[in-house]
Design an enzyme around this catalytic site. Structure first.
Site, PDB file in Angstrom:
ATOM      1  N   LYS A 218      53.937  32.745   4.517  1.00  0.00           N
ATOM      2  CA  LYS A 218      55.015  32.505   3.510  1.00  0.00           C
ATOM      3  C   LYS A 218      55.561  33.613   3.151  1.00  0.00           C
ATOM      4  CE  LYS A 218      51.366  28.419   2.033  1.00  0.00           C
ATOM      5  NZ  LYS A 218      49.692  29.249   1.479  1.00  0.00           N
TER       6      LYS A 218
ATOM      7  N   LYS B 282      51.493  17.173   9.456  1.00  0.00           N
ATOM      8  CA  LYS B 282      50.552  16.988   8.142  1.00  0.00           C
ATOM      9  C   LYS B 282      50.850  16.346   7.245  1.00  0.00           C
ATOM     10  CE  LYS B 282      46.679  19.405   6.376  1.00  0.00           C
ATOM     11  NZ  LYS B 282      45.452  19.691   6.275  1.00  0.00           N
TER      12      LYS B 282
ATOM     13  N   LYS C  83      51.400  17.989  -0.001  1.00  0.00           N
ATOM     14  CA  LYS C  83      52.121  17.628  -1.337  1.00  0.00           C
ATOM     15  C   LYS C  83      53.294  17.683  -1.542  1.00  0.00           C
ATOM     16  CE  LYS C  83      47.831  18.801  -3.591  1.00  0.00           C
ATOM     17  NZ  LYS C  83      46.846  20.330  -2.657  1.00  0.00           N
TER      18      LYS C  83
END
Ligand code: AMP
Length: 321
Positions: free
Chosen positions: A113, A194, A197
């Site tokens: 990240k 996967k 959100k």
């Protein structure tokens, strides 16, 4: 009744989706009779990346409402908003004093990240220590973890073991468990990833209206092979649809060749699961004061134990009582 205190966490960074329901909420609900569990809405974790304050607040309330609508019984499974139990942050600091900088900096999620450069919040680096605090605060014995959280759970175990060794027996050392249903729902538009959100049009939100659900499944990526079978390598999209059907309806596809039939069956199965959640959610959302009361009660229920853990930790590490 066997009690194995278990924690399942949800980050209010987006709407809850089918992956959250099948992979986390349903196992949590199924275990309510036999397991002493906590459902944690980790709002502090949502602050580690660029965020909109109103959105985080709204999503926190929405996730709690959806959990209730899906069948989480707050009498048996307290729904706890992380920031409403301030001992999470107090323990976070104390655990930082037992964690190496290098240990945090080598976490894969931090590296990924922060790789893009730009403004990286310090909390992104220390977030696995907050996660350790979430677990250790409540004497959690079992943490359902997916692959991506394994490294963070290991860190929690390392910190707990080190702290116990250095300052005396203070924490329960947690263990990771695979969720029983082991459902791993893949993104419908990109079935090798996967469902998450931020998955855009490959994600089925638990509150999506029926026509949206139908459209997302109709557009799900498949292949040219015209064989309905599980083969995660060669046919990830079809395999995902078969798995979703099995999870939602407990049955196998009826037609071995036609993807159109498979998609209709998946649509019906998902719709059967989501329709009652949607209805119950609408009722609950009409009374946000009730949901907030449930959250206040959830925090109150776990607070005494949290305070006891912090007291133990403070005393062990050398603070005055
Ligand atoms: P998150 O959405 O990352 O806050 O995760 C909340 C919970 O849902 C965790 O227990 C995750 O393991 C689970 N979860 C998230 N996405 C999926 C998915 N696509 N399939 C199965 N479980 C999932």
């Amino acid at each position: 009744m066997t009690t194995t205190r278990r924690l399942t966490g949800f980050k209010p960074t987006g709407h809850l989706h089918l992956g959250n329901l099948l992979g986390a909420l349903r196992p949590l609900i199924a275990a309510q009779d036999s397991t002493d569990s906590i459902a944690l809405i980790a709002d502090l974790h949502a602050l580690t990346i660029e965020h909109d304050p109103d959105r985080v607040r709204a999503l926190t309330l929405e996730q709690a409402t959806v959990m209730l609508a899906a069948g989480v019984d707050p009498e048996r499974t307290p729904i706890v908003v992380q920031s409403q139990v301030p001992e999470h942050t107090e323990l976070h600091y104390l655990l930082e004093c037992a964690t190496g900088f290098g240990e945090a900096a080598r976490m894969i999620q931090f590296k990924e990240k922060s790789a893009g450069g730009g403004h990286v919040r310090l909390s992104l680096l220390t977030y696995p220590v907050l996660m350790a605090a979430d677990i250790l605060l409540h004497d959690i014995r079992q943490v359902p973890v997916g692959e991506d959280q394994n490294q963070h759970l290991e860190l929690a175990r390392t910190i707990a073991t080190r702290f116990n060794g250095r300052y005396g027996e203070t924490f329960t050392v947690p263990e990771g468990v695979r969720p029983e249903a082991a459902a791993r729902v893949m993104d419908l538009a990109e079935p090798t990833a996967k469902m998450g959100k931020s998955s855009g049009n490959g994600q089925i939100g638990l509150l999506d209206p029926p026509d949206v659900v139908r459209r997302i499944i109709a557009r799900a990526v498949t292949d040219e092979l015209a064989v309905v079978r599980r083969d995660r390598e060669a046919q990830p999209g079809v395999t995902n649809l078969i798995d979703i059907l099995a999870e939602c309806a407990g049955r196998e596809p009826s037609d071995p060749h036609r993807y159109g039939v498979l998609k209709r069956e998946v649509t019906d199965a998902v719709e059967a699961l989501l329709a009652p959640i949607r209805v119950r959610h609408a009722e609950l959302a009409a009374d946000p004061a009730h949901v907030r009361k449930v959250l206040a009660e959830g925090a109150a229920k776990v607070r005494a134990r949290a305070q006891a853990t912090v007291r133990r930790t403070r005393a062990a590490i050398g603070l005055l009582d």
